[in-house]
Design an enzyme around this catalytic site. Sequence first.
Site, PDB file in Angstrom:
ATOM      1  N   SER A   1       0.901  -1.305  -0.075  1.00  0.00           N
ATOM      2  CA  SER A   1      -0.224  -0.002  -0.054  1.00  0.00           C
ATOM      3  C   SER A   1       0.901   1.062   0.031  1.00  0.00           C
ATOM      4  CB  SER A   1      -0.927  -0.174   1.259  1.00  0.00           C
ATOM      5  OG  SER A   1      -0.025   0.097   2.418  1.00  0.00           O
TER       6      SER A   1
ATOM      7  N   GLN B   1       4.670   1.554   1.639  1.00  0.00           N
ATOM      8  CA  GLN B   1       5.886   1.735   0.713  1.00  0.00           C
ATOM      9  C   GLN B   1       6.967   2.989   1.440  1.00  0.00           C
ATOM     10  OE1 GLN B   1       4.841   2.924  -3.326  1.00  0.00           O
ATOM     11  NE2 GLN B   1       3.683   1.220  -3.454  1.00  0.00           N
TER      12      GLN B   1
ATOM     13  N   HIS C   1       1.943   3.019  -9.012  1.00  0.00           N
ATOM     14  CA  HIS C   1       1.417   4.590  -8.589  1.00  0.00           C
ATOM     15  C   HIS C   1       2.616   5.495  -8.735  1.00  0.00           C
ATOM     16  CE1 HIS C   1      -1.656   7.182  -7.542  1.00  0.00           C
ATOM     17  NE2 HIS C   1      -1.880   6.667  -6.448  1.00  0.00           N
TER      18      HIS C   1
ATOM     19  N   ASP D   1      -4.597  10.604 -11.230  1.00  0.00           N
ATOM     20  CA  ASP D   1      -5.305   9.412 -10.354  1.00  0.00           C
ATOM     21  C   ASP D   1      -5.847   9.965  -8.960  1.00  0.00           C
ATOM     22  OD1 ASP D   1      -5.284   6.352 -10.228  1.00  0.00           O
ATOM     23  OD2 ASP D   1      -4.967   6.987  -8.301  1.00  0.00           O
TER      24      ASP D   1
ATOM     25  N   GLU E   1     -34.766   6.589  -8.679  1.00  0.00           N
ATOM     26  CA  GLU E   1     -34.472   7.880  -9.256  1.00  0.00           C
ATOM     27  C   GLU E   1     -32.967   8.422  -9.220  1.00  0.00           C
ATOM     28  OE1 GLU E   1     -35.902   8.849 -11.663  1.00  0.00           O
ATOM     29  OE2 GLU E   1     -37.988   7.722 -11.745  1.00  0.00           O
TER      30      GLU E   1
HETATM   31  N1  LIG Z   1      -6.211  -0.941  -5.554  1.00  0.00           N
HETATM   32  C1  LIG Z   1      -6.212  -0.416  -6.635  1.00  0.00           C
HETATM   33  O1  LIG Z   1      -7.358  -0.120  -7.235  1.00  0.00           O
HETATM   34  C2  LIG Z   1      -5.085   0.351  -7.560  1.00  0.00           C
HETATM   35  C3  LIG Z   1      -5.121   0.734  -8.746  1.00  0.00           C
HETATM   36  C4  LIG Z   1      -4.038   1.131  -9.391  1.00  0.00           C
HETATM   37  C5  LIG Z   1      -2.748   1.325  -8.542  1.00  0.00           C
HETATM   38  N2  LIG Z   1      -2.702   0.948  -7.314  1.00  0.00           N
HETATM   39  C6  LIG Z   1      -1.463   0.910  -6.421  1.00  0.00           C
HETATM   40  O2  LIG Z   1      -0.864  -0.328  -6.571  1.00  0.00           O
HETATM   41  C7  LIG Z   1      -0.300  -0.316  -5.312  1.00  0.00           C
HETATM   42  C8  LIG Z   1      -0.662  -1.424  -4.181  1.00  0.00           C
HETATM   43  O3  LIG Z   1      -2.051  -1.000  -4.010  1.00  0.00           O
HETATM   44  P1  LIG Z   1      -2.997  -2.102  -3.467  1.00  0.00           P
HETATM   45  O4  LIG Z   1      -4.434  -1.525  -3.319  1.00  0.00           O
HETATM   46  O5  LIG Z   1      -2.956  -3.431  -4.105  1.00  0.00           O
HETATM   47  O6  LIG Z   1      -2.681  -2.233  -1.858  1.00  0.00           O
HETATM   48  P2  LIG Z   1      -3.355  -3.191  -0.575  1.00  0.00           P
HETATM   49  O7  LIG Z   1      -4.435  -3.925  -1.223  1.00  0.00           O
HETATM   50  O8  LIG Z   1      -3.766  -2.115   0.442  1.00  0.00           O
HETATM   51  O9  LIG Z   1      -1.914  -4.257  -0.335  1.00  0.00           O
HETATM   52  C9  LIG Z   1      -1.386  -3.940   0.756  1.00  0.00           C
HETATM   53  C10 LIG Z   1      -0.054  -4.974   0.751  1.00  0.00           C
HETATM   54  O10 LIG Z   1       0.937  -4.119   1.337  1.00  0.00           O
HETATM   55  C11 LIG Z   1       1.115  -5.175   2.592  1.00  0.00           C
HETATM   56  N3  LIG Z   1       1.310  -4.264   3.679  1.00  0.00           N
HETATM   57  C12 LIG Z   1       0.577  -3.335   4.217  1.00  0.00           C
HETATM   58  N4  LIG Z   1       1.187  -2.582   5.431  1.00  0.00           N
HETATM   59  C13 LIG Z   1       2.401  -3.037   5.255  1.00  0.00           C
HETATM   60  C14 LIG Z   1       3.652  -3.152   6.065  1.00  0.00           C
HETATM   61  N5  LIG Z   1       3.824  -2.248   7.030  1.00  0.00           N
HETATM   62  N6  LIG Z   1       4.896  -3.853   5.972  1.00  0.00           N
HETATM   63  C15 LIG Z   1       4.626  -4.844   5.181  1.00  0.00           C
HETATM   64  N7  LIG Z   1       3.640  -5.082   4.201  1.00  0.00           N
HETATM   65  C16 LIG Z   1       2.808  -4.223   4.393  1.00  0.00           C
HETATM   66  C17 LIG Z   1      -0.279  -5.887   2.992  1.00  0.00           C
HETATM   67  O11 LIG Z   1       0.242  -7.207   3.405  1.00  0.00           O
HETATM   68  P3  LIG Z   1      -0.125  -7.874   4.730  1.00  0.00           P
HETATM   69  O12 LIG Z   1      -1.455  -8.812   4.115  1.00  0.00           O
HETATM   70  O13 LIG Z   1       0.840  -8.773   5.492  1.00  0.00           O
HETATM   71  O14 LIG Z   1      -0.843  -6.842   5.395  1.00  0.00           O
HETATM   72  C18 LIG Z   1      -0.547  -6.151   1.489  1.00  0.00           C
HETATM   73  O15 LIG Z   1       0.098  -7.333   1.024  1.00  0.00           O
HETATM   74  C19 LIG Z   1      -0.338   1.007  -4.562  1.00  0.00           C
HETATM   75  O16 LIG Z   1       0.891   2.004  -4.908  1.00  0.00           O
HETATM   76  C20 LIG Z   1      -1.441   1.565  -5.098  1.00  0.00           C
HETATM   77  O17 LIG Z   1      -1.810   2.926  -5.158  1.00  0.00           O
HETATM   78  C21 LIG Z   1      -3.756   0.190  -6.629  1.00  0.00           C
END
Ligand SMILES: NC(=O)c1ccc[n+]([C@@H]2O[C@H](COP(=O)([O-])OP(=O)(O)OC[C@H]3O[C@@H](n4cnc5c(N)ncnc54)[C@H](OP(=O)(O)O)[C@@H]3O)[C@@H](O)[C@H]2O)c1
Length: 390
Positions: free
Chosen positions: A140, A144, A165, A249, A285
């Site tokens: 997320s 990052q 992103h 975005d 509506e």
């Molecule tokens: N979602 C969308 O619609 C979308 C669309 C386009 C681009 N993006 C971009 O794609 C990227 C990923 O987004 P996402 O939506 O896929 O993210 P997400 O679903 O929130 O995924 C979070 C991931 O990060 C890990 N994580 C969270 N906190 C952490 C920490 N402190 N240390 C280590 N791992 C951690 C989680 O692992 P755990 O399970 O271990 O917590 C999980 O694997 C971002 O840059 C986002 O802006 C997203």
Amino acid sequence: MIARQALRAATRSTRALGAINRAAPAVAQRSGFPSATRGYKDITFAKEGGSERVYERSDFGGNRLHEILGNETLAMVGYGSQGHGQALNARDQGINVIVGVRKDGQSWKEAMEDGFVPGQSLFPIEEAIDRGTIIMNLLSDAAQSQTWKDIAPLIKPGKTLYFSHGFSVVYKEDTGVVPPKDVDVILVAPKGSGRTVRTLFKEGRGINSSIAVFQDVTGKAFEKAQALGIAVGSGYLYETTFEKEVYSDLYGERGVLMGGIQGMFLAQYEVLRKNGHSPSEAFNETVEEATQSLFPLIGKYGMDYMYNACSTTARRGALDWAPKFYEANKPVFESLYESVRNGTETRRSLEFNGRDTYRQDLQAELEIINNQEVWRAGKEVRKLRPDYQE
Ligand SMILES: NC(=O)c1ccc[n+]([C@@H]2O[C@H](COP(=O)([O-])OP(=O)(O)OC[C@H]3O[C@@H](n4cnc5c(N)ncnc54)[C@H](OP(=O)(O)O)[C@@H]3O)[C@@H](O)[C@H]2O)c1
């Protein structure tokens, strides 16, 4: 009430949306694939915007994807919404993919369920980065930033750093994410949720994605971005920059895509209710007709088509009221764009999503929406649809 008769096909606007010039394909003389042609399209979407270059999955026919990525190991760091969709799509196309996530966390379990094997294709984050050649940072955005000090020293020369992103890199003063100078840094940003990235790929379609290069030390960064765009499941790719990608975005999701639409739906619904309309009438509506009847027409054929598909009464009123909504909303959009550009939105997001309690805090706010009468009415209305499924 709007009459919903569909226009006959004959009345459908047939004008082209844009002039398409297929660029003369360059012949790619590569061993093992000598007669392949590479192409792209230069498309004028709007006269004032000039020509834009679009790359398509069909440009990567034959063995081209594997020629570019065959010797690479994609280390998917993070297995959330995007990580899972992109990893599975690349793996299905025969690309070598490993996953790096926190051991025994939620994502670790989900990756195992999807067939990634601990010690073979599933590793703790540091080990996956060590083993990977293309490091796909799909944590997320808040994570990052939080983890960058541990990750940065592992991004050794020869590796490629990939994002979906522009957020972390563009707002480096706030995120602290400054990529090493000696690696390619690229972006593939699918324009939709990771779940859609996966389902469209499985349906044989493909999401549209933006691609960009932040840093090119090998001279091959753009080629890699293109190939990765197709590998992760895109159907076609637009060129952009990290900065343009993140500005548009953040702006779009706060605006029409999510924030704006919730605000408009709620305001319209509440005024109907205040004036004595029943919940079902107010919902139908406001939301049901929009999502089930009219918005799909905009998506498929355009706004003018949707107008023409409605009654003359509806058309007249909508034409009169559209400028009033435009005037009321334009200043809100101006201030939103400024809030994105000056980093206010980024700082707000980092602060909120960086809290230990961010999941609960977010859920509490979403519960408020869930409990709004408009969305409770919606649950009941949906059940009446003949094709309703729990
Ligand atoms: N979602 C969308 O619609 C979308 C669309 C386009 C681009 N993006 C971009 O794609 C990227 C990923 O987004 P996402 O939506 O896929 O993210 P997400 O679903 O929130 O995924 C979070 C991931 O990060 C890990 N994580 C969270 N906190 C952490 C920490 N402190 N240390 C280590 N791992 C951690 C989680 O692992 P755990 O399970 O271990 O917590 C999980 O694997 C971002 O840059 C986002 O802006 C997203």
